[in-house]
Design an enzyme around this catalytic site. Structure first.
Site, PDB file in Angstrom:
ATOM      1  N   HIS A  22       0.874  -1.174   0.000  1.00 42.98           N
ATOM      2  CA  HIS A  22       0.000   0.000   0.000  1.00 42.98           C
ATOM      3  C   HIS A  22       0.917   1.232   0.000  1.00 42.98           C
ATOM      4  O   HIS A  22       1.996   1.203   0.598  1.00 42.98           O
ATOM      5  CB  HIS A  22      -0.838  -0.057   1.283  1.00 42.98           C
ATOM      6  CG  HIS A  22      -1.949   0.929   1.372  1.00 42.98           C
ATOM      7  ND1 HIS A  22      -1.743   2.261   1.647  1.00 42.98           N
ATOM      8  CD2 HIS A  22      -3.288   0.774   1.271  1.00 42.98           C
ATOM      9  CE1 HIS A  22      -2.914   2.879   1.706  1.00 42.98           C
ATOM     10  NE2 HIS A  22      -3.864   1.998   1.474  1.00 42.98           N
ATOM     11  N   GLN A  28      -4.639  -5.464   6.591  1.00 41.15           N
ATOM     12  CA  GLN A  28      -5.538  -6.419   5.926  1.00 41.15           C
ATOM     13  C   GLN A  28      -5.567  -7.779   6.602  1.00 41.15           C
ATOM     14  O   GLN A  28      -6.450  -8.587   6.319  1.00 41.15           O
ATOM     15  CB  GLN A  28      -5.129  -6.610   4.458  1.00 41.15           C
ATOM     16  CG  GLN A  28      -5.371  -5.424   3.574  1.00 41.15           C
ATOM     17  CD  GLN A  28      -6.838  -5.037   3.490  1.00 41.15           C
ATOM     18  OE1 GLN A  28      -7.733  -5.874   3.599  1.00 41.15           O
ATOM     19  NE2 GLN A  28      -7.093  -3.757   3.312  1.00 41.15           N
TER      20      GLN A  28
HETATM   21  C1  LIG Z   1      -6.010   0.371   4.558  1.00 37.13           C
HETATM   22  C2  LIG Z   1      -4.584   0.027   4.474  1.00 37.13           C
HETATM   23  C3  LIG Z   1      -3.588   0.922   4.881  1.00 37.13           C
HETATM   24  C4  LIG Z   1      -3.896   2.329   5.326  1.00 37.13           C
HETATM   25  O1  LIG Z   1      -4.694   2.369   6.452  1.00 37.13           O
HETATM   26  P1  LIG Z   1      -5.207   3.800   6.994  1.00 37.13           P
HETATM   27  O2  LIG Z   1      -6.266   3.424   7.970  1.00 37.13           O
HETATM   28  O3  LIG Z   1      -5.726   4.533   5.797  1.00 37.13           O
HETATM   29  O4  LIG Z   1      -4.045   4.468   7.612  1.00 37.13           O
HETATM   30  C5  LIG Z   1      -2.280   0.513   4.827  1.00 37.13           C
HETATM   31  N1  LIG Z   1      -1.950  -0.712   4.401  1.00 37.13           N
HETATM   32  C6  LIG Z   1      -2.869  -1.613   3.998  1.00 37.13           C
HETATM   33  C7  LIG Z   1      -2.440  -2.968   3.565  1.00 37.13           C
HETATM   34  C8  LIG Z   1      -4.213  -1.256   4.020  1.00 37.13           C
HETATM   35  O5  LIG Z   1      -5.122  -2.140   3.606  1.00 37.13           O
END
Ligand SMILES: *Cc1c(COP(=O)(O)O)cnc(C)c1O
Length: 404
Positions: free
Chosen positions: A121, A201
């Site tokens: 991400h 996740q």
């Molecule tokens: C959703 C997500 C993030 C970011 O999370 P936030 O709540 O927006 O800070 C980072 N890594 C992964 C794998 C995600 O699914």
């Protein structure tokens, strides 16, 4: 044992309509829905004991402090951290990663090497690129194959005494791949590198034991696991968190302040500057209790059935290609059909009340790898049903009949 129609009654949003159709919510990897039990803790906090924490001697402040610290205890237990002070409450995964990345600016030198996986991400890429700019450290990428699986043999060739930090997500939000983090952590420690695992996740689907994994840092967000937005946690081993400088200065994070010199508070407060998301932290604890009462094993088993069924059913659509074919994956299906833009399919699905994510899913390097602009992503949760998957499959077919 697992009664999905009863579980669905806990989620008020699931009974609403979208565009005149019952909502089918398949965007759980972006944010999960919130059960009444969690919503009620937020209402309760603002209705009965809204007050600032760790400060007042008055009753409300003490009640709020107790509830907030109780939530920290629930989080500690959930991930099996050794100490409550190793649990830093953050605004989410992104915040947690930034605390660590900013802190390492004081610990790295030019020529040090950092490893990132090819399936991260953006929030587990960009803070480290900023760190490299500041320090002259080098960012190297652990590649993946077309199945969406990390190339562990290449990973091993990238490791050396220069490697200081490795950051990998436990599960890819765009592909669903479950990465072999235990193996990554072991190999990293063998060369003296530290590891940060992005658990955003994985925590909604898989049990995590930070001590058994011997992971150095672990981050997640409450809103991916039935909690509210704007709250999450950073776990770190005490000695490593102690070695990092504070991320933000302000109230709550200090021991003593004079204009000559300020000393910082102990963990966890050193990293919790300012008034936190108090209701959110309390609700984070409630969300974990809610999930535990259903049971992560039951959740995973049910979601796997949904994944198998959806993979099979979507697979009957001619020209549909699924990205992310790892043997070990969670209930996420990223797909495209015959060069049709994912946005067009997503828009038609929305007209039918079906919420999916379209685009690069904050993981543009993965899309570049497959040379596609993005995908349609359906991500399932334990409150979804087979009937909803049938609606998705029918919806995609309908979209194709309009677009092809
Ligand atoms: C959703 C997500 C993030 C970011 O999370 P936030 O709540 O927006 O800070 C980072 N890594 C992964 C794998 C995600 O699914």
């Amino acid at each position: 044992m697992f009664d999905v129609s009863k579980i669905r009654q806990d989620f008020p949003i699931l009974s609403r309509e979208v565009n005149g159709k019952p909502l089918v919510y398949f965007d759980n990897a972006a944010t999960s829905q919130t059960p009444v039990q969690v919503i009620q803790t937020i209402v309760d906090y603002y209705s009965r004991y809204n007050a600032n924490i760790h400060r007042g001697v008055h009753t409300l402040s003490q009640e709020a402090t107790d509830a907030y610290e109780k939530a920290r205890g629930i989080i500690q237990k959930q991930f099996n951290a050794q100490h409550p002070h190793e649990v830093i409450l953050t605004s989410g995964t992104t915040h947690g990663i930034n605390i660590v990345a900013a802190g390492y600016a004081t610990l790295l030198k030019a020529g040090d090497e950092l490893l990132v996986s090819a399936m991260e991400h953006h929030s587990n890429i960009v803070p480290w690129q900023m760190l490299c700019e500041k320090t002259g450290a080098l960012l190297k990428v652990i590649p993946m194959n077309t199945q969406g699986v990390l190339q562990m043999d290449v990973f091993e060739t990238l490791l050396s005494s220069k490697t200081k930090l490795i950051f990998v997500n436990h599960v890819s939000n765009a592909l669903g791949t479950i990465n072999p983090i235990r193996q990554i952590i072991e190999k990293a420690h063998a060369v003296g590198a530290h590891v940060l695992i992005d658990g955003a996740q994985s925590t909604p689907h898989l049990k995590t034991d930070v001590q058994a994994l011997d992971v150095d840092f672990f981050v997640t967000s409450a809103h991916k696991l039935c909690g509210p937005t704007g709250v999450g946690m950073l776990y770190g081993k005490s000695e490593l968190l102690n070695a990092l400088p504070p991320y933000q200065g302000g109230g709550e994070m200090i021991a003593e302040v004079t204009f000559e010199k300020t000393t910082y508070a102990d963990l966890p407060h050193k990293f919790e500057a300012g008034t936190p998301n108090i209701a959110g932290g309390i609700a984070f604890g409630a969300a974990l209790e809610y999930i535990n009462q259903i049971g992560l094993e039951n959740i995973a088993a049910y979601e796997n059935e949904l994944l198998e069924y959806a993979t099979e059913q979507l697979g009957t659509i001619p020209g549909l290609q699924i990205y992310g074919q790892a043997a070990e994956k969670i209930a996420v299906i990223s797909f495209n059909v015959d060069g049709i833009h994912p946005y067009d399919i997503g828009s038609i699905l929305d007209k039918l009340g079906i919420a999916v994510r379209t685009g690069h899913h904050c993981a543009q390097p993965i899309m570049d790898f497959y040379k596609i602009p993005g995908t349609v992503r359906a991500s399932f949760a334990f409150y979804n049903t087979r009937e909803e998957i049938d609606l998705l499959v029918a919806g995609v077919k309908r979209a194709l009949s309009m677009l092809q």
